[in-house]
Design an enzyme around this catalytic site. Structure first.
Site, PDB file in Angstrom:
ATOM      1  N   ARG A  64      52.750  13.250   4.733  1.00 15.60           N
ATOM      2  CA  ARG A  64      52.273  13.488   3.346  1.00 15.60           C
ATOM      3  C   ARG A  64      52.037  14.953   3.008  1.00 15.60           C
ATOM      4  NH1 ARG A  64      53.957   8.540   2.075  1.00 15.60           N
ATOM      5  NH2 ARG A  64      52.508   6.853   2.539  1.00 15.60           N
ATOM      6  N   HIS A 179      66.918   4.267   5.474  1.00 16.60           N
ATOM      7  CA  HIS A 179      66.034   3.301   4.819  1.00 16.60           C
ATOM      8  C   HIS A 179      66.948   2.391   3.996  1.00 16.60           C
ATOM      9  CE1 HIS A 179      62.348   2.236   2.309  1.00 16.60           C
ATOM     10  NE2 HIS A 179      63.347   1.826   1.537  1.00 16.60           N
ATOM     11  N   ASP A 305      56.576   3.815  11.227  1.00 16.32           N
ATOM     12  CA  ASP A 305      56.601   3.988   9.766  1.00 16.32           C
ATOM     13  C   ASP A 305      55.185   4.248   9.255  1.00 16.32           C
ATOM     14  OD1 ASP A 305      57.458   4.205   7.167  1.00 16.32           O
ATOM     15  OD2 ASP A 305      57.813   2.067   6.855  1.00 16.32           O
TER      16      ASP A 305
END
EC number: 3.5.2.3
Length: 426
Positions: A64, A179, A305
């Site tokens: 993040r 993904h 993940d």
């Protein structure tokens, strides 16, 4: 600085060693591996009863940073990783701004050098801004140290553009971390599409959302020769397609997350967004296929993940909350409890899927091994220690987990990175 690890069960897929041994560390390298080592060291650790494995490598985390540091930072994520036994993590590029050029990639790598207790490798985005319309500076990011490229958080829906990215990756010999989600088929779904979630009046995500892109990506990997790594596989047909692709000689590897091999959609408690992740928890049939895929080494990697969110975000309803689950600090316990203790995989397979295979896929030749001369990245795990997961004890800023209060077996006792003890259990 020297460390002597005594009496542990040394499990090393690289040298095929699985025996009670000692390991001598000098500086940042493994100096010697053998029985009853007599050398003196600055620190001696009695590892009797512990697994001694190469430092774990997580191919799939979200730190993040930059842009969402209220959820996690490089520093807090690294501390969580060390507590979880990980000495290397690959950080996904869906940051703000997106990590889509060498300057942004270097920001994370440089921050990690000063603020991280472990190795943090930043993955580069495939398209600019992850908007899917123009390729990012893939070559520049590889030159700056990107170990892989990925559009994680979404799929590149433009197949022509994605093929070009795969061709670059193949030429530069780095993997593409995929993904797999056909966004046109999601249609606002928030959980798996099945009888249980239908009774909860929640919009479902079908298996085809994943399977369609898995199939496409495998065919593109076949055409381009790229090394394709399928992230967070969750469906029975993903496992089947991976097995068939490998039999066909295609360069494909695949990962499974602990939440997908532990839970099913039937475990979802009403309106608890801690059970909301992408891809979603699937059916028992899908879970059984994932377990068999891990057992038979069709699925190569266990990755987390790790996707931290704030408590405020995850306190919303399932419909309104973001997708994601933290995983760095629960992966070892869930793997030991749900796989090793149930004889689905062996401790050697655990070391393969959580260290050796990720190192080989990401091209980390000095890691994922306990051979003499290799980097002194090591984890010590007590496979028999029982405890209850407590999210309040997480080092991660993210506490979003459905495993809070779950009884497990298997605790990380010591994590060593580059010859330094970066985590020690109390």
């Amino acid at each position: 600085m020297s460390i002597l690890i005594k009496n542990g069960r040394v499990i090393d897929p690289d040298t095929k060693l699985d025996d009670q041994c000692d390991i001598l560390i000098k500086g940042d390298k493994i100096e010697k591996v053998g029985r009853d080592l007599k050398e003196k060291a600055d620190t001696t650790i009695d590892a009797a009863g512990y697994y001694v494995m190469p430092g774990l490598i997580d191919m799939h985390v979200h730190l993040r940073d930059p842009g969402y540091t209220y959820k996690e930072t490089v520093e807090s994520g690294a501390l969580a990783a060390a507590k979880g036994g990980f000495t290397t993590v690959l950080a996904m590029p869906n940051t703000k701004p997106v990590t889509d050029d060498k300057t942004r990639l270097r920001y994370v790598m440089n921050k990690a050098k000063t603020n991280s207790v472990i190795h943090v490798l930043q993955v580069g985005a495939i398209t600019k801004g992850q908007e899917g319309t123009e390729l990012a500076d893939i070559e520049g990011m590889i030159d700056a140290g990107a170990p892989a490229i990925s559009e994680d958080g979404k799929s590149v829906m433009n197949s022509r553009l994605y093929r070009k990215a795969m061709q670059i990756a193949a030429a530069r010999n780095i993997p593409v971390l995929a993904h797999c989600e056909d966004i046109d088929l999601v249609e606002g779904g928030v959980v798996n599409a099945d009888c249980h979630t239908k009774k909860m009046h929640l919009k479902g995500i079908t298996n085809a959302v994943e399977d369609v892109i898995v199939a496409r990506d495998i065919f593109l990997a076949k055409e381009t020769g790229a090394a394709l790594h399928l992230c967070h596989c969750s469906t029975k047909d993903s496992v089947r397609m991976v097995e068939e692709a490998k039999a066909d000689g295609i360069r494909v590897t695949a990962e499974v997350c602990p939440h997908h091999f532990t839970l099913t959609s039937d475990d979802i408690k009403e309106n608890d967004a801690n059970y909301k992740m992408n891809p979603p928890l699937r059916t028992k049939e899908d879970k059984e296929a994932l377990l068999l895929g891990l057992k038979n080494d069709i699925m190569d990697v266990i990755a987390t993940d790790h996707a931290p969110h704030s408590e405020e975000e995850k306190c919303r309803s399932i419909e309104r909350a973001p997708f994601g689950i933290t995983g760095l600090e629960t992966a070892v316990a869930l793997t030991v409890t749900e796989l090793v203790k149930k004889d689905i995989i062996t401790p050697m397979q655990m070391a393969e899927k959580m260290s050796y295979n990720p190192a080989r896929i990401a091209g980390l030749t000095d890691r994922g091994s306990l051979a003499e001369g290799k980097a002194a990245d090591i984890v010590l795990i007590d496979p028999d220690e029982a405890y209850t997961i407590n999210k309040k004890e997480f080092a991660s800023k993210g506490k979003n987990t459905p495993f809070d209060g779950r009884k497990v077996t298997g605790r990380v006792k010591v994590t060593i990175c580059d010859g330094e003890i970066v985590f020690k259990d109390k």
